[in-house]
Design a protein around this motif. Structure first.
Motif, PDB file in Angstrom:
ATOM      1  N   UNK A 113       0.817  -1.213   0.000  1.00 35.81           N
ATOM      2  CA  UNK A 113       0.000   0.000   0.000  1.00 35.81           C
ATOM      3  C   UNK A 113       0.856   1.272   0.000  1.00 35.81           C
ATOM      4  N   UNK A 114       0.322   2.312  -0.552  1.00 33.86           N
ATOM      5  CA  UNK A 114       1.010   3.603  -0.618  1.00 33.86           C
ATOM      6  C   UNK A 114       1.046   4.251   0.765  1.00 33.86           C
ATOM      7  N   UNK A 115       2.175   4.857   1.089  1.00 33.63           N
ATOM      8  CA  UNK A 115       2.364   5.405   2.438  1.00 33.63           C
ATOM      9  C   UNK A 115       2.318   6.929   2.488  1.00 33.63           C
ATOM     10  N   UNK A 116       2.581   7.601   1.379  1.00 32.28           N
ATOM     11  CA  UNK A 116       2.542   9.069   1.342  1.00 32.28           C
ATOM     12  C   UNK A 116       1.578   9.495   0.243  1.00 32.28           C
ATOM     13  N   UNK A 117       0.500  10.169   0.628  1.00 30.40           N
ATOM     14  CA  UNK A 117      -0.538  10.531  -0.325  1.00 30.40           C
ATOM     15  C   UNK A 117      -0.209  11.847  -1.037  1.00 30.40           C
ATOM     16  N   UNK A 118      -0.575  11.923  -2.309  1.00 26.53           N
ATOM     17  CA  UNK A 118      -0.524  13.185  -3.051  1.00 26.53           C
ATOM     18  C   UNK A 118      -1.831  13.918  -2.769  1.00 26.53           C
ATOM     19  N   UNK A 119      -1.736  15.055  -2.105  1.00 28.03           N
ATOM     20  CA  UNK A 119      -2.960  15.710  -1.646  1.00 28.03           C
ATOM     21  C   UNK A 119      -2.892  17.219  -1.740  1.00 28.03           C
ATOM     22  N   UNK A 120      -2.206  17.716  -2.779  1.00 24.49           N
ATOM     23  CA  UNK A 120      -2.210  19.155  -3.004  1.00 24.49           C
ATOM     24  C   UNK A 120      -2.301  19.415  -4.495  1.00 24.49           C
ATOM     25  N   UNK A 121      -2.478  20.680  -4.857  1.00 24.04           N
ATOM     26  CA  UNK A 121      -2.580  21.015  -6.269  1.00 24.04           C
ATOM     27  C   UNK A 121      -3.710  20.272  -6.946  1.00 24.04           C
ATOM     28  N   UNK A 122      -3.387  19.423  -7.898  1.00 23.65           N
ATOM     29  CA  UNK A 122      -4.397  18.683  -8.658  1.00 23.65           C
ATOM     30  C   UNK A 122      -4.850  17.396  -7.981  1.00 23.65           C
ATOM     31  N   UNK A 123      -4.278  17.041  -6.844  1.00 23.01           N
ATOM     32  CA  UNK A 123      -4.478  15.702  -6.288  1.00 23.01           C
ATOM     33  C   UNK A 123      -5.286  15.737  -4.997  1.00 23.01           C
ATOM     34  N   UNK A 124      -6.169  14.734  -4.835  1.00 26.52           N
ATOM     35  CA  UNK A 124      -7.046  14.624  -3.671  1.00 26.52           C
ATOM     36  C   UNK A 124      -7.065  13.186  -3.151  1.00 26.52           C
ATOM     37  N   UNK A 125      -5.892  12.569  -3.070  1.00 27.93           N
ATOM     38  CA  UNK A 125      -5.863  11.142  -2.747  1.00 27.93           C
ATOM     39  C   UNK A 125      -6.455  10.840  -1.373  1.00 27.93           C
ATOM     40  N   UNK A 126      -6.319  11.736  -0.412  1.00 30.10           N
ATOM     41  CA  UNK A 126      -6.860  11.476   0.924  1.00 30.10           C
ATOM     42  C   UNK A 126      -8.391  11.446   0.930  1.00 30.10           C
ATOM     43  N   UNK A 127      -9.017  11.924  -0.122  1.00 30.70           N
ATOM     44  CA  UNK A 127     -10.469  11.817  -0.235  1.00 30.70           C
ATOM     45  C   UNK A 127     -10.884  10.372  -0.483  1.00 30.70           C
ATOM     46  N   UNK A 128      -9.984   9.601  -1.141  1.00 30.93           N
ATOM     47  CA  UNK A 128     -10.348   8.247  -1.562  1.00 30.93           C
ATOM     48  C   UNK A 128      -9.536   7.148  -0.892  1.00 30.93           C
ATOM     49  N   UNK A 129      -8.334   7.483  -0.425  1.00 29.51           N
ATOM     50  CA  UNK A 129      -7.441   6.464   0.121  1.00 29.51           C
ATOM     51  C   UNK A 129      -6.885   6.889   1.481  1.00 29.51           C
ATOM     52  N   UNK A 130      -6.488   5.890   2.246  1.00 33.60           N
ATOM     53  CA  UNK A 130      -5.764   6.133   3.489  1.00 33.60           C
ATOM     54  C   UNK A 130      -4.306   5.743   3.295  1.00 33.60           C
ATOM     55  N   UNK A 131      -3.402   6.458   3.921  1.00 33.84           N
ATOM     56  CA  UNK A 131      -1.992   6.065   3.822  1.00 33.84           C
ATOM     57  C   UNK A 131      -1.695   4.881   4.739  1.00 33.84           C
ATOM     58  N   UNK A 132      -0.786   4.042   4.321  1.00 36.49           N
ATOM     59  CA  UNK A 132      -0.310   2.956   5.188  1.00 36.49           C
ATOM     60  C   UNK A 132       0.654   3.567   6.197  1.00 36.49           C
ATOM     61  N   UNK A 133       0.334   3.453   7.467  1.00 35.17           N
ATOM     62  CA  UNK A 133       1.077   4.166   8.512  1.00 35.17           C
ATOM     63  C   UNK A 133       1.961   3.245   9.350  1.00 35.17           C
ATOM     64  N   UNK A 134       2.261   2.068   8.806  1.00 33.23           N
ATOM     65  CA  UNK A 134       3.071   1.110   9.564  1.00 33.23           C
ATOM     66  C   UNK A 134       4.325   0.748   8.759  1.00 33.23           C
TER      67      UNK A 134
END
Length: 701
Positions: A113-134
């Motif tokens: 799973x992806x650990x760092x979300x793209x969430x600025x500018x054109x990207x809204x990944x935190x709207x759809x995905x959670x980062x893997x924090x482990x």
């Protein structure tokens, strides 16, 4: 000896929710990789469903269809005897993750799973995905039953792990993780991982490619290693164009480079590399700094070798020099590829452009002409997919485009909409450019339509508005300009829908807009005028870059008609002529030059400047050219116009994203559209600063 590995990465022109098409392109890339001797194939981010699914990621259907495609991939003979790394969303313990699924011979080795979300500018990944924090932690993931039947696995590893093959160790990064201050490759490299992979969906932006190249070369120059980047390419269904640039680097040097702009749906990049080069590099440059005190990475053993026992005579790839495009080349190629994807996937038969003879609409016309060049080059190079798409668009299965001008005549209609306020110069510029690029050109006059609408207004109110030049008020003057602009939009759509019908040809045309990023920033256009179109290839490009682009087109395509376009001052031609000459110019209307507006736009968006902070910065930047009072006046005028016109951004035509100070309200610039346009406290701070500076420098009036 077992020390040389052959690896493949790729760029795929995936389309959101086109599961069948996406699967076919994935399989084709794997087939090509195997034909080149690769033992590992890396694909772009979320390639199974397409990166741009947006809120479709919230639908259970999307994940269902992804697993159906994954099953097809696992069962395909094409995927046997090669490690395949594909991207899709996966829900684990009722949490949705953006994942890589890595498999070999019908066995899933790891879901990462992806650990760092793209969430600025054109990207809204935190709207759809959670980062893997482990970090460096792996859990058990229970496979859906439809996959258990194929893999004969009840559960598979899920988390931040790496693959330990018989001959090396491979670790994954996903897109934004490379851009993170604490990228995973740092810890992985310190713990002996030799090959790093990055599945990306990185969009094109002018002058951005060097950032990717620098990040990847620096990632492996510090601690050695092989780095593979895969990237999405093409128009995924939205404003962004993903520009490929798949690459492979080793020890700080690029060894294989994919195309940045091409019409190929599948671009596979392969390199053969010597692992002993990585080990020697680390032994020389990094010892004794390879000591690792953190928790070690979680290794998953894979009974498979990337290298062959006898590879002594297998040649390995040498470093190459990356060839960067100029900004003018990027404008010529990126939006052109975006337009082609949009056209062939829209079901329409071409484009229509209101061609005014100015810099903006002429730039848009040149981008379409560049698209026709790319199509002809692709067909001549044997691209069967492009040929098939062209034949479908023009409704002629026997057609094979050879000449860009001839193809432009089939795909592109330009229209000069004259009024009593239009000059002979712009009419000639429009006509001459259309003749040189080969577009089907229409000349028409809108005066009759304008008088008809004003006649209706006069019947109702008993009044007939006048231009300022004829004694009218500013309200009358603006309303009369807007009527002309909005009628052009109505006519553009009428001709787009029916001009092919009138010529006895099937299909309709997409209307192209041509408002540049600086005009959008200032709101210097009429709401619902001919800037309101289906798509806009220059909506994220600055006026200064467009002017340079036109000079490039003169040199590249010999479009000499553009010289007259560039020589003329930018004008909307919506007010009466004075002795047959243009009396209205854009920069006079805006109260600032386009180059000044570009500086202001970057300060507003990139440097996050409010009015006072912007004034303070411009005070130093422009001190040799303007007085503090003049700078303050420009800042205030910009923020007043920006806030008055911000509502226009809610209806702005979807535009190709090219500049990182775009005011696009829909994705990129999340600011209000209803402001207090007085900016009272902010402007008082500026006035106070002006008084103080002028008192200290003696520059006041």
């Amino acid at each position: 000896m077992g020390r040389k590995v052959t690896l493949s990465t790729c760029s795929l022109n995936q389309w959101s929710l086109d599961f069948d098409g996406n699967c076919a392109r994935i399989l084709k890339s794997i087939e090509i990789a195997k034909s080149k001797g690769s033992k590992y194939r890396l694909g772009p981010e979320l390639e199974i469903c397409g990166y741009g699914c947006a809120d479709h990621f919230l639908e259970s259907d999307t994940q269902l269809h992804c697993f159906q495609v994954l099953r097809d991939l696992l069962e395909s003979p094409v995927t046997q005897d090669i490690i395949c790394d594909v991207g899709m969303p996966v829900m684990h313990r009722n949490v949705r993750y953006n994942c890589r699924v890595i498999f070999l011979n019908k066995k899933i080795l790891l879901i990462r799973p992806k650990m760092a979300m793209a969430n600025n500018g054109n990207y809204r990944e935190l709207r759809w995905f959670s980062p893997w924090t482990k970090p460096r932690h792996v859990e058990e993931y229970f496979l859906p039953r439809r996959l258990q039947v194929v893999t004969e696995q009840e559960s598979v590893p899920f988390g931040d792990g790496v693959l330990a093959t018989k001959d090396t160790c491979i670790g994954s990064e996903i897109c934004a993780e490379l851009w993170s201050p604490r990228s995973p490759h740092i810890d992985m490299g310190l713990d002996g991982v030799e090959i790093f992979t990055n599945a990306s969906a990185s969009h094109h932006q002018l002058r951005k490619a060097d950032q990717r190249v620098n990040l990847i070369t620096s990632a492996t120059s510090k601690s050695g290693g092989v780095y593979m980047l895969a990237n999405q390419k093409g128009c995924d269904g939205d404003r962004l164009y993903y520009d490929g640039c798949a690459m492979i680097a080793v020890n700080g040097n690029i060894t294989a480079q994919g195309t940045q702009f091409s019409l190929d749906d599948v671009d596979v990049v392969t390199a053969t590399l010597d692992l002993e080069d990585v080990r020697s590099y680390r032994g020389y440059y990094c010892h004794p700094h390879m000591e690792y005190e953190s928790k070690p990475v979680h290794r998953l053993k894979v009974n498979f070798s990337l290298s062959d026992a006898e590879d002594t005579y297998l040649p390995s790839h040498e470093p190459i020099e990356w060839r960067f495009h100029t900004a003018e080349e990027e404008i010529s190629l990126g939006p052109a590829c975006w337009l082609w994807d949009y056209l062939r996937r829209s079901g329409q038969a071409g484009f229509l452009l209101p061609l005014s003879g100015g810099v903006d609409s002429s730039s848009t016309a040149c981008i379409v002409f560049s698209m026709c060049h790319l199509i002809c080059e692709a067909v001549q190079a044997g691209n069967a997919q492009v040929l098939s798409d062209v034949q479908r668009v023009v409704s002629d299965v026997s057609y094979s485009p050879q000449d860009p001008r001839e193809l432009c005549g089939r795909l592109f209609t330009t229209c000069y909409m004259a009024s009593q306020n239009s000059s002979q110069e712009t009419c000639a510029c429009s006509r001459d450019l259309a003749a040189q690029i080969g577009s089907t050109h229409i000349n028409l006059n809108i005066d009759m339509a304008v008088k008809g609408i004003l006649g209706i207004f006069s019947v109702v109110t008993g009044k007939w508005p006048q231009f300022r030049a004829n004694g009218g008020s500013s309200r009358e003057n603006l309303a009369l300009q807007n009527v002309q602009a909005r009628i052009r939009m109505v006519l553009a759509y009428l001709f787009a829908q029916l001009s092919l019908w009138a010529r006895g040809k099937p299909g309709g045309l997409l209307v192209l807009g041509s408002a540049n990023v600086d005009e959008s920033l200032m709101g210097y256009f009429t709401k619902y005028d001919c800037s309101s179109a289906d798509i806009n290839p220059i909506g994220g490009i600055s006026k200064s870059d467009l002017q340079s682009f036109l000079q490039y087109c003169v040199d590249r395509f010999q479009l000499t008609a553009l010289k007259s376009v560039m020589a003329a001052p930018p004008t909307a031609e919506l007010e009466p002529l004075c002795d047959g000459k243009v009396s209205q110019t854009d920069e006079a209307d805006m109260g600032m030059t386009y180059s000044e507006l570009s500086v202001i736009g970057r300060l507003r968006k990139i440097s996050m400047c409010g009015p006072y902070n912007m004034f303070c910065k411009l005070l130093h930047m422009w001190r040799d050219a303007m007085s503090p009072s003049e700078i303050a006046a420009k800042v205030k005028r910009f923020f007043r116009m920006y806030s008055v016109n911000r509502h226009k951004m809610t209806t702005v035509t979807p535009a190709y994203h090219a500049e990182n100070y775009s005011p696009d309200d829909n994705r990129f610039d999340l600011r209000p559209f209803l402001y207090n346009t007085d900016w009272s406290l902010q402007f008082r701070c500026i006035d106070s600063e002006v008084s103080q500076v002028e008192a200290e420098t003696g520059t006041g009036n």
